[in-house]
Design a protein around this motif. Structure first.
Motif, PDB file in Angstrom:
ATOM      1  N   PRO A 245      -9.530 -24.978  86.166  1.00  8.36           N
ATOM      2  CA  PRO A 245     -11.251 -23.449  87.167  1.00  8.36           C
ATOM      3  C   PRO A 245     -12.004 -23.166  85.555  1.00  8.36           C
ATOM      4  N   GLU A 246     -12.636 -23.040  86.357  1.00  6.93           N
ATOM      5  CA  GLU A 246     -14.521 -22.995  85.208  1.00  6.93           C
ATOM      6  C   GLU A 246     -13.738 -20.952  84.455  1.00  6.93           C
ATOM      7  N   GLN A 247     -12.825 -20.260  84.857  1.00  6.22           N
ATOM      8  CA  GLN A 247     -13.537 -19.280  84.441  1.00  6.22           C
ATOM      9  C   GLN A 247     -11.784 -18.905  83.578  1.00  6.22           C
ATOM     10  N   VAL A 248     -11.035 -20.119  83.203  1.00  5.38           N
ATOM     11  CA  VAL A 248      -9.771 -19.681  82.260  1.00  5.38           C
ATOM     12  C   VAL A 248     -10.482 -19.598  81.131  1.00  5.38           C
ATOM     13  N   ARG A 249      -9.589 -18.756  80.295  1.00  7.48           N
ATOM     14  CA  ARG A 249     -10.211 -18.693  78.483  1.00  7.48           C
ATOM     15  C   ARG A 249      -8.678 -18.739  77.805  1.00  7.48           C
ATOM     16  N   PHE A 250      -9.008 -19.667  76.988  1.00  4.29           N
ATOM     17  CA  PHE A 250      -6.779 -19.749  75.977  1.00  4.29           C
ATOM     18  C   PHE A 250      -7.099 -18.810  74.608  1.00  4.29           C
ATOM     19  N   ALA A 251      -6.061 -18.319  75.099  1.00  2.00           N
ATOM     20  CA  ALA A 251      -5.400 -17.995  74.041  1.00  2.00           C
ATOM     21  C   ALA A 251      -5.206 -18.190  72.379  1.00  2.00           C
ATOM     22  N   ALA A 252      -4.716 -20.357  72.872  1.00  2.00           N
ATOM     23  CA  ALA A 252      -4.683 -21.071  71.918  1.00  2.00           C
ATOM     24  C   ALA A 252      -4.634 -22.211  72.736  1.00  2.00           C
ATOM     25  N   ILE A 253      -4.990 -22.826  71.847  1.00  9.67           N
ATOM     26  CA  ILE A 253      -5.375 -25.353  72.538  1.00  9.67           C
ATOM     27  C   ILE A 253      -4.342 -25.403  71.134  1.00  9.67           C
ATOM     28  N   TRP A 254      -3.643 -26.311  71.579  1.00 12.61           N
ATOM     29  CA  TRP A 254      -2.667 -27.468  70.620  1.00 12.61           C
ATOM     30  C   TRP A 254      -3.156 -28.728  71.176  1.00 12.61           C
ATOM     31  N   SER A 255      -3.503 -29.675  70.249  1.00 10.70           N
ATOM     32  CA  SER A 255      -4.130 -31.020  70.492  1.00 10.70           C
ATOM     33  C   SER A 255      -3.384 -32.538  69.867  1.00 10.70           C
ATOM     34  N   ASN A 256      -2.918 -33.186  70.010  1.00 13.66           N
ATOM     35  CA  ASN A 256      -3.224 -34.300  69.196  1.00 13.66           C
ATOM     36  C   ASN A 256      -4.730 -34.672  70.294  1.00 13.66           C
ATOM     37  N   PRO A 257      -5.502 -35.282  69.809  1.00 17.10           N
ATOM     38  CA  PRO A 257      -6.482 -35.563  70.504  1.00 17.10           C
ATOM     39  C   PRO A 257      -6.835 -37.161  70.677  1.00 17.10           C
TER      40      PRO A 257
END
Length: 205
Positions: free
Chosen positions: A126-138
């Protein structure tokens, strides 16, 4: 011409991996949780929880207690399930392009009774979701242009007070990635360094 599906290392880039299914399980043991996760061929690191992922999970601060959190490139779910365990009131979005990965993450979340994990294809978020945190092993091995496009797409969805934590091997370009992030206007700092891995903390531009 090389057939992409003949290389185990790149199966996880495919939306529908052609690798024959070979289900297995692997343990995820951290100081605060112990899970057994379903894995399969055609996903990232199916034989064990990747070293970089483990270092990320052992190094980052606790995720925000509430809000929307993102595991970018979820594989079979070790990062998403850790976020959900540590922040049970938050909604954790497990995002990948690999449908087999998403199915495994969903099954692993159900087995762990983590009902606030949402498994979503990258193009269906969903386009409207914004994140308080992102964790990633890109997915560094997709190449710089694709990596940069992917990170731009998702880092720009951080909330103003949010932060992303990315784990990258030094020999796969962690320092050059940190430089590129800074040049693009994000604040990128080295949060931790261990066993040739860097944990980069990225805050909004």
């Amino acid at each position: 011409m090389k057939a992409r599906v003949t290389f185990h290392a790149v199966h996880y880039f495919d939306e529908r991996p052609q690798a024959e299914s070979r289900p297995a399980t692997v343990p995820l043991v951290l100081p605060d949780l112990h899970l057994r996760l379903e894995t399969d061929r055609g996903v990232f690191s199916p034989d064990r929880v990747d070293t970089g992922t483990r270092i990320l999970l052992e190094s980052v601060p606790p995720p925000p207690a509430e809000g929307d959190l993102l595991d970018l490139g979820c594989g079979y779910g070790p990062i998403a399930l850790t976020m959900a365990t540590r922040s049970p009131q938050a909604t954790v979005w497990a995002v990948d392009v690999n449908r087999r990965s998403l199915d495994l993450t969903e099954r692993n979340a159900t087995a762990a009774r983590l009902d606030k994990v949402r498994c979503v294809h990258a193009d269906e978020m969903p386009e409207q979701v914004r994140f308080a945190a992102i964790w990633s092993n890109p997915a560094i091995r997709i190449g710089k242009p694709a990596l940069h496009a992917m990170l731009t797409r998702w880092l720009d969805r951080l909330l103003p007070e949010g932060a992303a934590y990315l784990v990258v091997q030094k020999h796969l370009g962690s320092d050059s990635l940190q430089k590129w992030l800074t040049e693009q206007g994000w604040t990128a700092t080295r949060h931790a360094s261990r066993a040739a891995y860097r944990i980069l903390k990225v805050t909004p531009r």
